[in-house]
Design an enzyme around this catalytic site. Structure first.
Site, short mmCIF file in Angstrom:
data_model
loop_
_atom_site.label_atom_id
_atom_site.label_comp_id
_atom_site.label_asym_id
_atom_site.label_seq_id
_atom_site.Cartn_x
_atom_site.Cartn_y
_atom_site.Cartn_z
CD GLU A 131 -2.96 -1.08 2.23
OE1 GLU A 131 -3.32 -0.68 2.81
OE2 GLU A 131 -4.07 -2.27 1.28
C1 HEC Z 1 -3.32 0.81 -1.78
C2 HEC Z 1 -4.79 0.80 -1.57
C3 HEC Z 1 -5.30 1.75 -0.15
C4 HEC Z 1 -4.13 2.72 0.53
C5 HEC Z 1 -3.14 3.86 -0.31
C6 HEC Z 1 -5.29 2.95 1.74
N1 HEC Z 1 -6.31 1.96 1.69
FE1 HEC Z 1 -7.73 1.73 3.41
N2 HEC Z 1 -7.90 -0.11 2.59
C7 HEC Z 1 -7.43 -0.50 1.31
C8 HEC Z 1 -8.31 -2.24 1.03
C9 HEC Z 1 -7.64 -3.28 0.17
C10 HEC Z 1 -8.81 -2.17 2.34
C11 HEC Z 1 -9.11 -3.64 3.46
C12 HEC Z 1 -8.11 -4.61 3.98
C13 HEC Z 1 -8.43 -5.21 4.86
O1 HEC Z 1 -9.17 -5.41 4.92
O2 HEC Z 1 -7.54 -5.93 5.18
C14 HEC Z 1 -8.39 -0.84 3.82
C15 HEC Z 1 -9.74 -0.76 4.72
C16 HEC Z 1 -9.51 0.72 4.91
C17 HEC Z 1 -10.49 0.66 6.25
C18 HEC Z 1 -11.93 0.30 7.25
C19 HEC Z 1 -13.03 0.07 6.36
C20 HEC Z 1 -13.73 -1.03 7.17
O3 HEC Z 1 -15.09 -0.77 6.24
O4 HEC Z 1 -13.12 -2.09 7.41
C21 HEC Z 1 -10.14 2.03 6.50
C22 HEC Z 1 -11.12 3.10 6.87
C23 HEC Z 1 -9.26 2.56 5.73
N3 HEC Z 1 -8.83 1.68 5.17
C24 HEC Z 1 -8.83 3.86 5.93
C25 HEC Z 1 -7.61 4.18 4.79
C26 HEC Z 1 -6.55 5.68 5.32
C27 HEC Z 1 -6.98 6.16 6.25
C28 HEC Z 1 -5.42 5.92 4.42
C29 HEC Z 1 -4.03 6.19 4.45
C30 HEC Z 1 -3.73 6.16 5.50
C31 HEC Z 1 -5.55 3.76 3.62
N4 HEC Z 1 -6.96 3.39 4.26
C32 HEC Z 1 -5.05 3.81 2.67
C33 HEC Z 1 -6.82 0.71 0.58
C34 HEC Z 1 -6.01 0.90 0.95
#
Ligand code: HEC
Ligand code: HEC
Length: 323
Positions: A131
């Protein structure tokens, strides 16, 4: 007292049998399983604004190419439209990105609930090699040398540190609540806010038993359930990966194998593809699969279309943030 015992029983049954739980709830009479979304009170606007900037800033990734908003595109439903996400160096992940809208209502974050709070969640993407691929010392050093340093002093009264970064981003996420949907207006008594088909779709959503798992203000996010309640086995085309064990990876309890957080359906019409695998391309197919896996039913096409029509009323596109 009797009411409380009945409620406790209905809750216990929900874990065992979705259909039975819904019936018990209906017999208990009364309220709808879905509640209107309300803005979260008491979020500090200065923290949220700092969090908004950080959320959109690729400076938080190792090579300065990926921000939170790269994968959670706010004007497109808060997800990325890909089966699995793409991080720095074009690296691909293994699960589908959920929306960040209304995530503040989740009982825990991630598909398997491994982060208890929005604050804790931030560590995940920041350090995940596929990520943003960085680490806190690097990020904090960059922030200290940037105009952000002054902003942190103003908002937190201190130099940037990890807890403050997490608090700011979480504050911003607590403002991402999609209030004002047609469905919520209907719940509030505006009978004309929904068409006859949409109302029929909601009735089916309840009668099939979807609402025993997808419920509350976010229409999900408030319990963990097994994927494959009636039909066991994974859904990943190429065979299961470790991530498909879900909650088991967090608790180590055999009963938690293939258990996932029930996702919110508030923005589901805007966030294909579906499921933690991201392998299901259309909402209709997702609804059919839920019927088979979670309820042991084949849902006829007509009912699938009505349920999809209902799901479309759960969000007001005007509630999405603009970039
Ligand atoms: C490269 C893509 C990517 C980036 C960059 C990213 N995310 Fe995500 N995000 C995801 C993915 C894929 C998941 C699910 C991961 C899992 O559940 O294992 C996720 C899950 C989440 C969730 C949980 C939502 C839920 O319903 O469970 C939140 C809140 C979130 N991200 C916020 C952020 C924040 C704040 C940042 C920056 C600091 C960020 N993400 C950066 C791909 C990304
Ligand atoms: C026993 C609990 C349960 C029942 C009943 C249930 N679901 Fe689900 N639903 C889940 C879980 C758990 C997931 C997440 C599974 C995964 O991706 O690993 C999910 C995922 C979904 C998704 C995909 C969401 C996304 O963002 O990827 C849709 C759409 C959905 N459900 C709709 C329905 C509909 C419509 C019904 C009724 C026909 C229904 N569900 C019944 C537990 C349930």
């Amino acid at each position: 007292m009797r009411g409380l015992v009945a409620m406790a029983m209905a809750t216990a049954v929900a874990v065992l049998s979705p259909r039975a739980a819904f019936t018990a709830d209906a017999v208990a009479g009364g309220h709808e399983p879905i509640r209107p979304l309300m803005a979260i009170a008491g979020v500090d606007p200065a923290k949220a604004e700092l969090g908004r900037r950080l959320f959109h800033d690729p400076m938080l990734s190792r090579d300065g190419t990926v921000s939170c908003a790269s994968c959670h595109v706010l004007d497109r439903g808060g997800s990325d439209g890909r089966p699995v996400s793409m991080g720095i160096d074009g690296r691909v992940g293994i699960v589908n990105a959920p929306t960040v809208y209304n995530a503040a209502f989740n009982l825990a974050q991630f598909w398997d609930g491994r982060a208890m709070t929005l604050e804790d969640q931030v560590n995940g993407p920041l350090t995940n090699a596929a990520e943003m691929g960085t680490d806190w010392p690097t990020v904090l050093e960059r922030l200290a040398r940037s105009p952000y340093a002054a902003a942190f002093r103003t908002v937190f009264g201190a130099e940037p540190d990890a807890p403050a970064v997490r608090a700011a981003i979480a504050a911003f996420e607590r403002t991402l609540i999609t209030t004002g949907s047609r469905f919520d207006r209907w719940l509030g008594g505006e009978a004309e806010a929904l068409s006859a088909s949409e109302k029929a779709g909601y009735a089916l959503f309840k009668s099939y038993g979807c609402a025993s798992c997808h419920q509350g203000a976010a229409v999900g996010g408030n319990m963990f359930q097994r994927l494959g309640f009636f039909a066991s086995g994974g859904i990943r085309a190429g065979g299961p990966l470790p991530a498909d064990l879900g909650r088991f990876n967090v608790t180590g309890r055999p009963a938690d194998r293939n258990v996932f957080k029930v996702p919110s359906l508030r923005l589901v019409t805007l966030t294909p593809p579906y499921f933690h695998t991201g392998e299901v391309a259309t909402l209709d197919e997702a609804i059919r699969l839920m019927g088979r896996l979670q309820l042991g039913r084949d849902i006829p096409d007509r009912d699938v279309a009505l349920i999809a029509a209902f799901l479309g009323t759960l969000v007001d596109p005007a509630a999405l943030a603009t970039p």
